[in-house]
Scaffold this motif. Structure first.
Motif: not given
Length: 392
Positions: A123-147
């Protein structure tokens, strides 16, 4: 008792760019392949527009929250031509101080504390950071070998607390371009589940080898649940001018106006004037830069071929990044530090993008002259070749 800091902020990762920046400053002569910007300036028409800005004292006052009318019209025309998105800008477009602000606006408008937003990894790190700043939870889902994201895996991650899925195509940090059918499938998941799709399209003009950018919001019937984010920072060399824009469902306009008025009042008016000139000049004004960058990319690929057996990277037919997986037991942050201190070249650690398994680094070939980029790639290749801590 002394007051403490907010727990939700303490849970946010430290921005990695300043950390690497300190290492670069401590090692003069380091070539940075880290930050995601381009090397060129805005089109000449931008500077001519500044004289027009000076012509009215009213231009030094606050303007409307949503953006100046001239820029809204230019965006509406661009969306129709380049993205096949036909909107009435007055109720669906909001000019922002860069696409990062657009993302923050979107998160605050559609979530309450404790809600979840799904991020394909990397993910783009500022997206993950923004979600946490808003008091929300980022749910991380892996992509395949080619992203590439799997719509079925994303669907399986949805819970009663999920409010959105995020896509970035062309992708930061991987350079992957998501195919149209994949984006349509993800959008259909969002429609079926009654959640939003947040589509970050900041790198829309950076595609290679026949790859094609597709705007999910162009599909009829997606208007009610698709939020599309755009930026002038990349293609137009506008990073410091801080102008982006978002295309939103009309029902979110009032909420986003409240958020933006509180945080910003209005995007910088002088930058909005500049953006009008840039968008009127259009892609023809920067096409030569995009073509030269494609040439730099080809030369980088040739040099990176020397890493066969030591590192791998998936096809990167978009943006201006390569996400390299290095065969080493070092952490990505330790590898980046070694590259800076011993080989005078900087990259971004994969851990900042959620890649904790394996040692990944992101390199950018957009920010420097061709000679500097290739010099940096040469140093990077040599540094990786000299690593003596392979995975057993």
């Amino acid at each position: 008792m002394n007051p403490g800091g907010a727990q939700r902020i303490l849970q946010v990762q430290d921005p990695v760019i300043p950390i690497v920046g300190e290492w670069i400053r401590d090692n003069p002569g380091t070539i940075s392949l880290g930050q995601g910007v381009v090397s060129w300036q805005p089109p000449e028409a931008v500077y001519e527009a500044l004289a027009t800005f000076r012509g009215s004292p009213d231009n030094h006052k606050y303007k409307i929250v949503q953006g100046i009318p001239e820029l809204l019209v230019a965006i509406e025309e661009k969306l129709a031509t380049d993205n096949k998105i036909r909107v009435k800008a007055h109720d669906r477009v909001v000019v922002t101080a860069g696409a990062n602000m657009g993302f923050m606006n979107a998160v605050l408008a559609i979530t309450d504390p404790g809600d979840q937003i799904i991020l394909p990894c990397p993910y783009y790190f500022n997206h993950e950071m923004a979600i946490r700043i808003a008091g929300c939870e980022p749910v991380i889902v892996p992509t395949d070998a080619n992203h590439q994201p799997d719509p079925n895996q994303l669907a399986a991650a949805i819970t009663a607390k999920t409010r959105a899925i995020v896509t970035i195509s062309p992708n930061n940090p991987s350079g992957a371009v998501y195919p149209e059918d994949s984006l349509l499938a993800i959008n259909a998941v969002c429609a079926k589940q009654g959640i939003y799709l947040i589509a970050d399209e900041a790198y829309e003009y950076f595609t290679y080898e026949g790859a094609r950018h597709f705007s999910t919001g162009s599909v009829s019937g997606t208007e009610a649940h698709t939020i599309s984010l755009y930026s002038l920072s990349k293609a137009y060399g506008f990073a410091s001018w801080r102008i982006g824009y978002m295309v939103i469902p009309p029902k979110l306009l009032n909420s986003i106006k409240k958020i933006q008025d509180t945080n910003l009042i209005c995007p910088p008016v002088i930058s909005q004037f500049a953006a009008v000139a840039a968008m009127c000049a259009g892609i023809p004004a920067i096409r030569q830069h995009l073509e030269k960058l494609a040439g730099v990319r080809r030369d980088c690929l040739q040099l990176l071929g020397s890493l066969e057996g030591l590192a791998t990277f998936a096809p990167a037919t978009g943006a201006f990044y390569f996400l390299i997986k290095v065969d080493t037991a070092l952490s990505s942050l330790d590898l980046v530090r070694q590259l800076v201190e011993k080989h005078k070249v900087a990259a971004m650690p994969g851990s900042a993008f959620g890649l904790e398994e394996g040692c990944y680094i992101r390199i950018s070939y957009g920010a420097l002259s061709k000679d500097s980029v290739l010099d940096g790639i040469g140093r990077l290749v040599e540094g990786i070749q000299r690593i003596r801590e392979p995975k057993s």
